[in-house]
Design a protein around this motif. Structure first.
Motif, PDB file in Angstrom:
ATOM      1  N   ALA A   1      94.867 -15.800 -70.023  1.00 58.83           N
ATOM      2  CA  ALA A   1      94.540 -14.497 -70.612  1.00 58.83           C
ATOM      3  C   ALA A   1      94.385 -13.441 -69.522  1.00 58.83           C
ATOM      4  O   ALA A   1      94.877 -12.318 -69.670  1.00 58.83           O
ATOM      5  CB  ALA A   1      93.274 -14.602 -71.455  1.00 58.83           C
ATOM      6  N   GLY A   2      93.732 -13.800 -68.449  1.00 56.79           N
ATOM      7  CA  GLY A   2      93.560 -12.861 -67.343  1.00 56.79           C
ATOM      8  C   GLY A   2      94.885 -12.506 -66.684  1.00 56.79           C
ATOM      9  O   GLY A   2      95.150 -11.338 -66.389  1.00 56.79           O
ATOM     10  N   LEU A   3      95.738 -13.489 -66.476  1.00 56.46           N
ATOM     11  CA  LEU A   3      97.048 -13.223 -65.873  1.00 56.46           C
ATOM     12  C   LEU A   3      97.902 -12.344 -66.785  1.00 56.46           C
ATOM     13  O   LEU A   3      98.587 -11.439 -66.306  1.00 56.46           O
ATOM     14  CB  LEU A   3      97.767 -14.535 -65.548  1.00 56.46           C
ATOM     15  CG  LEU A   3      97.176 -15.340 -64.393  1.00 56.46           C
ATOM     16  CD1 LEU A   3      97.866 -16.703 -64.286  1.00 56.46           C
ATOM     17  CD2 LEU A   3      97.279 -14.579 -63.086  1.00 56.46           C
ATOM     18  N   ARG A   4      97.855 -12.603 -68.091  1.00 57.23           N
ATOM     19  CA  ARG A   4      98.602 -11.759 -69.034  1.00 57.23           C
ATOM     20  C   ARG A   4      98.104 -10.316 -68.973  1.00 57.23           C
ATOM     21  O   ARG A   4      98.893  -9.367 -69.009  1.00 57.23           O
ATOM     22  CB  ARG A   4      98.476 -12.301 -70.458  1.00 57.23           C
ATOM     23  CG  ARG A   4      99.331 -13.503 -70.716  1.00 57.23           C
ATOM     24  CD  ARG A   4      99.283 -13.933 -72.182  1.00 57.23           C
ATOM     25  NE  ARG A   4     100.097 -15.097 -72.381  1.00 57.23           N
ATOM     26  CZ  ARG A   4      99.611 -16.332 -72.535  1.00 57.23           C
ATOM     27  NH1 ARG A   4      98.313 -16.541 -72.565  1.00 57.23           N
ATOM     28  NH2 ARG A   4     100.426 -17.349 -72.686  1.00 57.23           N
ATOM     29  N   ARG A   5      96.809 -10.173 -68.882  1.00 52.63           N
ATOM     30  CA  ARG A   5      96.228  -8.831 -68.832  1.00 52.63           C
ATOM     31  C   ARG A   5      96.656  -8.103 -67.555  1.00 52.63           C
ATOM     32  O   ARG A   5      97.018  -6.925 -67.595  1.00 52.63           O
ATOM     33  CB  ARG A   5      94.706  -8.956 -68.901  1.00 52.63           C
ATOM     34  CG  ARG A   5      93.998  -7.672 -69.058  1.00 52.63           C
ATOM     35  CD  ARG A   5      92.552  -7.920 -69.368  1.00 52.63           C
ATOM     36  NE  ARG A   5      91.815  -6.682 -69.300  1.00 52.63           N
ATOM     37  CZ  ARG A   5      90.525  -6.617 -69.181  1.00 52.63           C
ATOM     38  NH1 ARG A   5      89.802  -7.720 -69.155  1.00 52.63           N
ATOM     39  NH2 ARG A   5      89.925  -5.451 -69.134  1.00 52.63           N
ATOM     40  N   ILE A   6      96.635  -8.817 -66.441  1.00 53.31           N
ATOM     41  CA  ILE A   6      97.029  -8.218 -65.171  1.00 53.31           C
ATOM     42  C   ILE A   6      98.541  -7.946 -65.136  1.00 53.31           C
ATOM     43  O   ILE A   6      98.990  -6.935 -64.604  1.00 53.31           O
ATOM     44  CB  ILE A   6      96.614  -9.120 -63.995  1.00 53.31           C
ATOM     45  CG1 ILE A   6      95.080  -9.147 -63.871  1.00 53.31           C
ATOM     46  CG2 ILE A   6      97.258  -8.673 -62.680  1.00 53.31           C
ATOM     47  CD1 ILE A   6      94.553 -10.226 -62.952  1.00 53.31           C
ATOM     48  N   ALA A   7      99.333  -8.849 -65.736  1.00 57.61           N
ATOM     49  CA  ALA A   7     100.789  -8.719 -65.708  1.00 57.61           C
ATOM     50  C   ALA A   7     101.272  -7.474 -66.462  1.00 57.61           C
ATOM     51  O   ALA A   7     102.314  -6.927 -66.139  1.00 57.61           O
ATOM     52  CB  ALA A   7     101.452  -9.963 -66.285  1.00 57.61           C
ATOM     53  N   GLY A   8     100.522  -7.044 -67.449  1.00 61.17           N
ATOM     54  CA  GLY A   8     100.889  -5.811 -68.138  1.00 61.17           C
ATOM     55  C   GLY A   8     100.876  -5.948 -69.640  1.00 61.17           C
ATOM     56  O   GLY A   8     100.812  -7.040 -70.187  1.00 61.17           O
TER      57      GLY A   8
END
Length: 151
Positions: free
Chosen positions: A137-144
């Protein structure tokens, strides 16, 4: 800030850790592809096999995703066509030819996706299901904003 926190730790920093994980993932994808009979791919071809799958995209978009010149991308696309993974065609009513996956290309993508699902399961087992889900979830949020979980 506590003496030892993620914000005060030294190298390797997040970029290096992400790269090291990516290298593991890429090696596993290539191994899975070889084991499934896709033995004709060269290292350079993998630059075109990015998320999202190269299906119905302009050659210039594949070049952008792979951070290469259009000329280099077109050379690799031609090789992938000759190997039977890609085809270039114009959708009905369109003037430009787009790159599409062939059935062989779709089979390769399914092999890659199966490998990635295995990696997800393994990493969730190592970290625990909830921490792994939080990491994703955090990576998706950071990815855009365009990155959403697949249904």
């Amino acid at each position: 800030m506590p003496k030892s926190s993620p914000l005060t730790e030294g190298p390797p920093f997040v970029g290096a850790l992400l790269r090291l994980c990516l290298e593991q993932v890429r090696a596993r994808m290539r191994q899975a592809a070889r084991e499934a009979g896709f033995t004709d791919l060269q290292d350079a071809h993998w630059a075109l096999l990015t998320y999202p799958a190269p299906d119905g995209v302009r050659p210039s978009e594949l070049a952008r995703r792979a951070s290469m010149s259009r000329q280099a991308a077109n050379h690799l696309i031609a090789q992938m066509e000759a190997l039977g993974y890609f085809e270039r065609r114009s959708p009905e009513g369109a003037a430009r030819r787009l790159v599409f996956l062939t059935p062989r290309g779709r089979a390769l993508c399914e092999t890659i996706f199966a490998c990635l699902r295995t990696i997800h399961a393994e990493w969730a087992g190592q970290l625990g299901a909830e921490p792994f889900a939080a990491m994703l979830a955090g990576l998706r949020r950071i990815a855009g904003p365009d990155i959403a979980p697949a249904r």
